[in-house]
Design an enzyme around this catalytic site. Structure first.
Site, PDB file in Angstrom:
ATOM      1  N   ASP B 153      -5.054  11.558  -7.266  1.00 54.82           N
ATOM      2  CA  ASP B 153      -4.803  11.320  -8.682  1.00 54.82           C
ATOM      3  C   ASP B 153      -3.347  11.030  -8.980  1.00 54.82           C
ATOM      4  O   ASP B 153      -3.020  10.174  -9.771  1.00 54.82           O
ATOM      5  CB  ASP B 153      -5.216  12.547  -9.495  1.00 54.82           C
ATOM      6  CG  ASP B 153      -6.715  12.587  -9.683  1.00 54.82           C
ATOM      7  OD1 ASP B 153      -7.388  11.667  -9.185  1.00 54.82           O
ATOM      8  OD2 ASP B 153      -7.193  13.530 -10.330  1.00 54.82           O
ATOM      9  N   ARG B 155      -1.089   9.541  -7.437  1.00 56.65           N
ATOM     10  CA  ARG B 155      -0.742   8.146  -7.213  1.00 56.65           C
ATOM     11  C   ARG B 155      -1.343   7.241  -8.291  1.00 56.65           C
ATOM     12  O   ARG B 155      -0.686   6.353  -8.824  1.00 56.65           O
ATOM     13  CB  ARG B 155      -1.258   7.748  -5.839  1.00 56.65           C
ATOM     14  CG  ARG B 155      -0.753   6.437  -5.381  1.00 56.65           C
ATOM     15  CD  ARG B 155      -1.424   6.060  -4.073  1.00 56.65           C
ATOM     16  NE  ARG B 155      -1.027   4.739  -3.702  1.00 56.65           N
ATOM     17  CZ  ARG B 155       0.148   4.462  -3.175  1.00 56.65           C
ATOM     18  NH1 ARG B 155       1.011   5.420  -2.938  1.00 56.65           N
ATOM     19  NH2 ARG B 155       0.478   3.218  -2.896  1.00 56.65           N
TER      20      ARG B 155
END
Ligand SMILES: Cc1cc2nc3c(=O)[nH]c(=O)nc-3n(C[C@H](O)[C@H](O)[C@H](O)COP(=O)(O)OP(=O)(O)OC[C@H]3O[C@@H](n4cnc5c(N)ncnc54)[C@H](O)[C@@H]3O)c2cc1C
Ligand SMILES: [Zn+2]
Ligand SMILES: [Zn+2]
Lengths: 346, 249
Positions: B153, B155
């Site tokens: 998440d 990223r």
């Protein structure tokens, strides 16, 4: 069960992954013990001494893009880096790791051999060599490791850092204890690894120097690479070539006697380069049953599996970061240690 | 850098040589490379193509209305799912979620769906198939799924934040069922003005959500006996599902 020493962390495998993990844990104040089967350190990041001259017979040079890894390979004490090696590449065959030649990728070798990197990582670590772990079991005080000698050790945290098929075997007895281990074992079984048959060949003084540092033949069904290994050395006494066979061909010849495949690989190199290559003065062979991960088979991060009463089993190695190879091995070990420290600082 | 931006098309010129420090620990940097009309069966949109300078991945924004400089823009993050979005797989709810998001923004004066092209997080489709294969063998475990790359998440939110900034969107209303995701986006400097629940209508394939409880690892078991992984950023919420099942994440 026999009485055994209980250790904080035991790392099985002194390859780049295991050493990267142990190094980071040690820096954070933990007390890792590293066990490894061979006489040397570094696993597939391997350097042999042929009449005293270093010869890299596993990975031929280090490369990567991750800033931390690049910094780590450039700050190895006691080693003379050869930046950019291989600088003279011939042939249009596929490198083991095509990414190595991407524009953003840093490449280097060391005059002392690639094993300078793992040796440097191990410099402050307690490493027991020639120590093979045969079996894991869950005990009351931690994870119990039975060694080939029959001796038992126990670790509250245990890290397996080796080729996928080797880790898979060690996971089997723990499958009953945890679905996570079962899933990990089945996952490893799906991934596999590529073999590579390797010949180190030294030639008498006066032999013509080949024009390349690395050759990737495009029209060979046998050879993946020919490394001009002595081009990495400061004052080489002998010209040394390292021949590494293609995975498919290696698999077909894994169980044939080394003399047979050595002859075939030397003849093939002779055909590709020059007739003199067929007749080295000294040779040595190595059979890499699990040389490297197959492209498309890498995972994105290491495993950290809770077991029993607060014990943990970590699994790292080149499989456990995108791209495979030394960079992934290092990253997986480094990240696994980071995760272990986050959840249980010293 | 003073290219005046009055239309989406101007973003291409503005971003021609764009490079910045990057967002998040992965130092994500994206730039707009193309803009076009995109009539769809859910309404008329425009599609903005982004290139990620760091990992050479493509991402897109699907846009309704004039979002440049706009406030409180309804926004949905969607992660690419070839099996669900395109093939209509019933192992996940990605397609229902995507369609709902497109329908919803098409009914608003403006809105955006950020479609993140990183199937299975980084390694991709092959590892998703391996995860399904483990599920078929009765194993749906946290660590294996993490190793296979499910959910990064951090990223995704970094990419989304950069995309929103590139689009000069001033603030958003995030379409999510998970209040924590608001904070995730805010941590990248995006002004989140509120949260819109993302409800999908019940259909024969997702009705089990209304009847069953989540299992031990937080996954629902579908009618075929297979665990339903949360492949998008938040838990699925099917219209009529008890809230209690969702809020616990
Ligand atoms: C021929 C060849 C070419 C390669 N080319 C490239 C390349 O171009 N680029 C690249 O990046 N990488 C390349 N690689 C791969 C690279 O060398 C490996 O990915 C990397 O070194 C793996 O590190 P590791 O720590 O994961 O495992 P290893 O290096 O395999 O370390 C594991 C260690 O654990 C030990 N061990 C295993 N089982 C046990 C046990 N039960 N008990 C105790 N010890 C045990 C092993 O003996 C070994 O020393 C190549 C490898 C080979 C062999
Ligand atoms: Zn940028
Ligand atoms: Zn999906």
């Amino acid at each position: 069960m026999t009485a055994h020493e209980v250790r904080d962390v035991i790392v099985v495998g002194a390859g780049v992954a295991g050493l990267a993990a142990a190094h980071r844990l040690k820096e954070a104040g933990r007390a890792p013990l590293v066990l490894t089967s061979g006489r040397g350190i570094g696993g597939r990041c391997a350097t042999w001494r042929l009449d005293g001259q270093p010869v890299d017979y596993g990975v031929g040079f280090l490369h990567g893009v991750d800033p931390e890894l690049v910094a780590a390979i450039h700050s190895v004490g006691d080693a003379t880096p050869i930046p950019g090696w291989p600088r003279h590449v011939e042939g249009r065959g596929t490198p083991c790791q095509p990414r190595a030649f991407a524009p953003q990728s840093a490449r280097l070798a060391y005059a002392e051999g690639v094993s300078a990197f793992p040796k440097w990582l191990a410099r402050d670590l307690e490493v027991r060599r020639q120590t093979t772990v045969e079996r894991l079991a869950l005990g009351d005080a931690g994870i119990v490791l039975t060694l080939a000698s029959g001796e038992q050790l126990c670790g509250r945290d245990v890290i397996l850092a080796m080729a996928g098929p080797q880790a898979e075997t060690l996971l089997v007895p723990l499958v009953e204890d945890s679905d996570e281990v079962d899933a990990a074992r089945r996952l490893l079984a799906m991934l596999g690894a590529l073999p590579s048959l390797t010949v180190m060949a030294a030639y008498d003084p006066g032999t013509p120097e080949p024009p390349f540092e690395m050759l990737y033949p495009e029209d060979s069904a046998l050879l993946q690479t020919v490394a001009h290994d002595s081009s990495k050395r400061k004052a080489p006494r002998a010209l040394v070539l390292v021949l590494q066979a293609l995975p498919r061909w290696s698999r077909a010849h894994l169980d044939t006697p080394p003399e047979t495949w050595e002859r075939m690989l030397l003849d093939e190199a002779g055909r590709l380069i020059a007739p003199w290559v067929r007749a080295p003065s000294v040779t040595r062979t190595h059979r890499w049953k699990w040389a490297r991960v197959d492209a498309g088979c890498e995972l994105s991060q290491p495993l950290l599996i809770p077991l029993g009463a607060g014990f943990r089993l970590g699994v790292a190695g080149e499989l456990f970061a995108p791209g495979g190879g030394v960079e992934a091995a290092w990253l997986s070990g480094h990240r696994l240690a980071g995760r272990m420290l986050e959840s249980r600082p010293s | 850098m003073t290219v005046p931006v009055t239309s989406l098309q101007d973003l291409v010129e503005r971003d021609r040589d764009h490079e910045c420090e990057g967002f998040g620990s992965a130092k994500v940097c994206v730039r707009v490379v193309g803009v076009a009309e995109l009539p769809t069966r859910f309404g008329a949109f425009r599609i903005v193509g982004f290139w990620n300078n760091r990992d050479a991945k493509e991402h897109i924004a699907i846009i309704k209305g004039d979002v440049l400089g706009a406030d409180a823009v309804p926004a949905r993050l969607h992660s690419e799912c070839l099996t669900g979005d395109v093939l209509g797989s019933l192992r996940c709810d990605c397609r229902d979620q995507l369609i709902m998001a497109l329908k919803k923004i098409s009914a608003e004066p403006y809105g955006v769906v950020l479609y993140l092209r990183q199937e299975g997080r980084g390694i991709g489709l092959l590892n998703k198939i391996r995860a399904y294969s483990l599920q078929d063998q009765g194993l749906d475990t946290v660590e294996a799924n993490l190793a296979l790359g499910f959910r990064d998440d951090e990223r995704d939110y970094a990419i989304a934040a950069h995309m929103l900034q590139s689009l000069t969107i001033r603030s958003v209303q995030l379409m999510t069922n998970n209040p924590k995701k608001v904070g995730a986006l805010e941590s990248y400097g995006i002004d989140v003005r509120g949260r819109l629940p993302h409800l999908i209508p019940p259909n024969p394939h997702n009705r089990f959500y209304l009847e069953t409880k989540a299992n031990r690892s937080g996954h629902f078991i579908d009618f075929g006996g297979k665990p339903r992984l949360t492949e998008q950023h938040d838990l699925v919420m099917v219209d009529g599902m008890p809230d209690a099942l969702v809020e616990k994440e």
